[in-house]
Design a protein around this motif. Structure first.
Motif, short mmCIF file in Angstrom:
data_model
loop_
_atom_site.label_atom_id
_atom_site.label_comp_id
_atom_site.label_asym_id
_atom_site.label_seq_id
_atom_site.Cartn_x
_atom_site.Cartn_y
_atom_site.Cartn_z
N TRP A 19 -2.59 0.80 -6.86
CA TRP A 19 -3.91 0.15 -6.78
C TRP A 19 -5.04 1.13 -7.05
CZ3 TRP A 19 -7.80 1.34 -3.27
CH2 TRP A 19 -7.45 2.16 -2.19
N LYS A 20 -4.78 2.44 -6.88
CA LYS A 20 -5.82 3.44 -7.13
C LYS A 20 -6.04 3.69 -8.62
CE LYS A 20 -5.27 5.81 -2.77
NZ LYS A 20 -4.64 6.91 -2.03
N PHE A 21 -5.11 3.23 -9.45
CA PHE A 21 -5.20 3.50 -10.89
C PHE A 21 -5.54 2.29 -11.74
CE2 PHE A 21 -3.17 7.23 -9.42
CZ PHE A 21 -3.49 8.22 -10.35
N SER B 98 0.84 -1.21 0.00
CA SER B 98 0.00 0.00 0.00
C SER B 98 0.86 1.25 0.00
CB SER B 98 -0.92 0.02 1.23
OG SER B 98 -0.16 0.21 2.39
N GLY B 99 0.22 2.37 -0.30
CA GLY B 99 0.92 3.65 -0.33
C GLY B 99 1.44 4.04 1.05
N ARG B 100 0.65 3.75 2.08
CA ARG B 100 1.08 4.17 3.43
C ARG B 100 2.32 3.41 3.87
NH1 ARG B 100 -4.70 2.62 5.83
NH2 ARG B 100 -5.17 2.96 3.65
N VAL B 101 2.45 2.15 3.42
CA VAL B 101 3.68 1.41 3.71
C VAL B 101 4.87 2.07 3.02
CG1 VAL B 101 4.90 -0.75 3.20
CG2 VAL B 101 2.64 -0.84 4.26
N GLU C 95 7.79 12.98 -1.81
CA GLU C 95 6.83 13.35 -2.84
C GLU C 95 5.71 12.30 -2.84
OE1 GLU C 95 8.82 13.61 -6.60
OE2 GLU C 95 7.01 14.26 -7.67
N ASP C 96 4.50 12.73 -2.50
CA ASP C 96 3.37 11.81 -2.42
C ASP C 96 2.66 11.75 -3.77
OD1 ASP C 96 0.96 10.52 -1.98
OD2 ASP C 96 0.76 11.28 0.07
N CYS C 97 2.89 10.67 -4.49
CA CYS C 97 2.30 10.49 -5.82
C CYS C 97 1.11 9.53 -5.79
CB CYS C 97 3.35 9.98 -6.81
SG CYS C 97 4.75 11.07 -7.02
N ALA C 98 0.45 9.43 -4.63
CA ALA C 98 -0.69 8.51 -4.52
C ALA C 98 -1.76 8.83 -5.57
CB ALA C 98 -1.28 8.57 -3.12
N HIS C 99 -1.90 10.11 -5.95
CA HIS C 99 -2.88 10.49 -6.97
C HIS C 99 -2.22 10.73 -8.32
CE1 HIS C 99 -5.46 12.46 -3.52
NE2 HIS C 99 -5.27 11.17 -3.35
N ALA C 100 -0.93 10.49 -8.41
CA ALA C 100 -0.20 10.86 -9.63
C ALA C 100 0.71 9.72 -10.08
CB ALA C 100 0.61 12.13 -9.40
C1 LIG Z 1 -4.24 6.93 -0.74
C2 LIG Z 1 -3.23 7.89 -0.35
C3 LIG Z 1 -2.00 7.51 0.26
C4 LIG Z 1 -1.63 6.11 0.57
O1 LIG Z 1 -2.70 5.35 0.89
P1 LIG Z 1 -2.84 3.77 0.72
O2 LIG Z 1 -4.32 3.63 0.90
O3 LIG Z 1 -2.09 3.19 1.85
O4 LIG Z 1 -2.35 3.33 -0.60
C5 LIG Z 1 -1.08 8.50 0.51
N1 LIG Z 1 -1.31 9.78 0.20
C6 LIG Z 1 -2.45 10.19 -0.41
C7 LIG Z 1 -2.59 11.63 -0.78
C8 LIG Z 1 -3.46 9.26 -0.68
O5 LIG Z 1 -4.59 9.67 -1.25
#
Ligand SMILES: *Cc1c(COP(=O)(O)O)cnc(C)c1O
Length: 407
Positions: free
Chosen positions: A169-171, A46-49, A142-147
């Motif tokens: 996983w969001k894309f 996941s992104g948070r990891v 750099e948080d690319c969770a949306h990019a």
């Molecule tokens: C979703 C998200 C994350 C990471 O979240 P995960 O659900 O763990 O993948 C980090 N930053 C932003 C801005 C997010 O929207």
């Protein structure tokens, strides 16, 4: 306590599900850069990891402070707390750009890192932010969770930070997926292990289930080259698995949970998700997202009481979603959910202490902003259906408001 209303499942998928449009990259030249092109990568669940691994890699001293935008989700804050650092929140501007003056005012000798997010796929001014951090000896995450896609000045997003994190996983139609990226440091010291065969199975079944739910299975099956005859056996197998859910197989993050679970920090991404991300036709995915975004923007223009969060879609921006600011949010958002309109509410829950005095923009966006999907798995008809529902709901809410005022 208020009773919590339950809503029907979205009538069209909130995020991509297994379908034809999800494949086709074999041999294709990547002309559309992604975070995977931005540097060395490590594929986690996941992104948070990925955020947690970035912070760990920075080896911040005890009680370090990490600057986090006031407009955020808990996935950006929990990993900071987990590493023992202290989150310090800063303002964003009404455009979503980070407020460097406010950041400057919050820097102390303990400041170790700055976290910035490309909200909804719209890039921050990375050359400037990079310079800002270099001048002050602060690390940049750099948080690319949306990019997952996109570039600035010919450089892929994810290449500006000391470390970057993404949530593939969001894309895509993948069950799991977080990516840690670095163009500046080696990730060689990061050791990941498999989460086990039960997890791998869960990732496959989940991807199929999501597709079954929206009737996209026949196409997916043909693509996966599974004989059609196994379909019924597979379906009943999935149903049996549903009857006895085993919530402990995967991180709760991937089943809609918000918690940060340290047990997942050293686990690698499922094999099926890795494959889905590699096989994705990037060019087509990017074009489709931009086309759907533009259709939504045009269809939702000129509604009194609602406006697009971003006025334009600049070249090179590949949107995650279409964010819409709605004045009568308290009545419109529940009404849309009742109609089965798919919707996200990034930033709906802000960390304790983050309020309108700290950042008026974040407080307002938290309450009034919703995001509608523009992903590659939607058809033009589905986008038009969403536009119709959103327009009707907002207009109806204004009429009932006026009636109440007259009465
Ligand atoms: C979703 C998200 C994350 C990471 O979240 P995960 O659900 O763990 O993948 C980090 N930053 C932003 C801005 C997010 O929207």
């Amino acid at each position: 306590m208020n009773s919590i209303e339950t809503y029907p499942p979205p009538r069209v998928p909130l995020r991509p599900v297994l379908a034809c449009a999800e494949f086709g990259n074999r041999g294709q030249v990547h002309r559309c850069p992604t975070v995977l092109d931005a540097g060395e990568i490590a594929q986690v669940t996941s992104g948070r990891v990925a955020v947690a691994l970035a912070l760990t890699a920075l080896k911040l001293p005890p009680h370090a402070e990490v600057l986090i935008p006031a407009f955020h989700c808990s996935s950006m804050v929990e990993p900071v707390i987990w590493t023992g650092a202290r989150p310090v929140f800063f303002r964003i501007k009404p455009t979503g750009a980070v407020d460097l003056e406010d950041i400057q005012a919050r820097i102390t000798p303990r400041t170790g890192a700055l976290l910035v997010a490309h909200y909804f796929g719209f890039p921050q001014d990375m050359p400037r932010i990079r310079q800002f951090c270099d001048a002050r000896g602060i690390a940049l995450i750099e948080d690319c969770a949306h990019a997952f896609f996109g570039s600035v000045g010919g450089r892929p997003l994810g290449s500006f930070g000391d470390y970057a994190c993404a949530s593939p996983w969001k894309f895509f139609s993948a069950y799991d997926g977080g990516t840690l990226i670095s163009s500046r440091h080696s990730l060689g010291q990061i050791r990941l292990v498999s989460a086990g065969w039960r997890y791998e199975m869960k990732a496959v079944i989940n991807a199929l289930e999501q597709s079954f739910d929206y009737g996209r299975l026949p196409i997916a099956q043909a693509i996966l080259r599974w004989p059609l005859r196994t379909k019924d056996a597979l379906l009943s197998w999935v149903k049996r698995r549903r009857a006895q859910p085993s919530p402990d197989i995967g991180p709760s993050a991937l089943d809609g949970g918000f918690a940060f679970e340290p047990a997942w920090v050293d686990k690698s991404m499922s094999l099926i998700s890795k494959a889905l991300i590699r096989l994705a036709p990037n060019e087509r995915v990017a074009d489709t997202r931009r086309r759907h975004y533009t259709r939504l923007a045009e269809g939702l223009r000129d509604i009194p009481g609602a406006r697009a969060f971003q006025r334009e879609l600049p070249q090179g921006v590949i949107p995650h979603v279409f964010p819409l600011f709605v004045d009568a949010a308290d009545t419109v958002f529940p009404a849309l959910r009742r109609r089965g309109v798919p919707m996200l509410r990034f930033g709906e829950w802000l960390w304790e202490g983050v309020d309108e005095t700290l950042c008026p923009t974040s407080a307002s966006l938290s309450r009034h902003l919703a995001q509608f999907p523009c992903h590659q798995g939607l058809t033009d008809d589905e986008i038009d259906w969403m536009i119709g529902q959103i327009r009707e709901t907002i207009i109806a809410s204004r009429q009932s408001n006026n009636i109440q005022r007259v009465a």
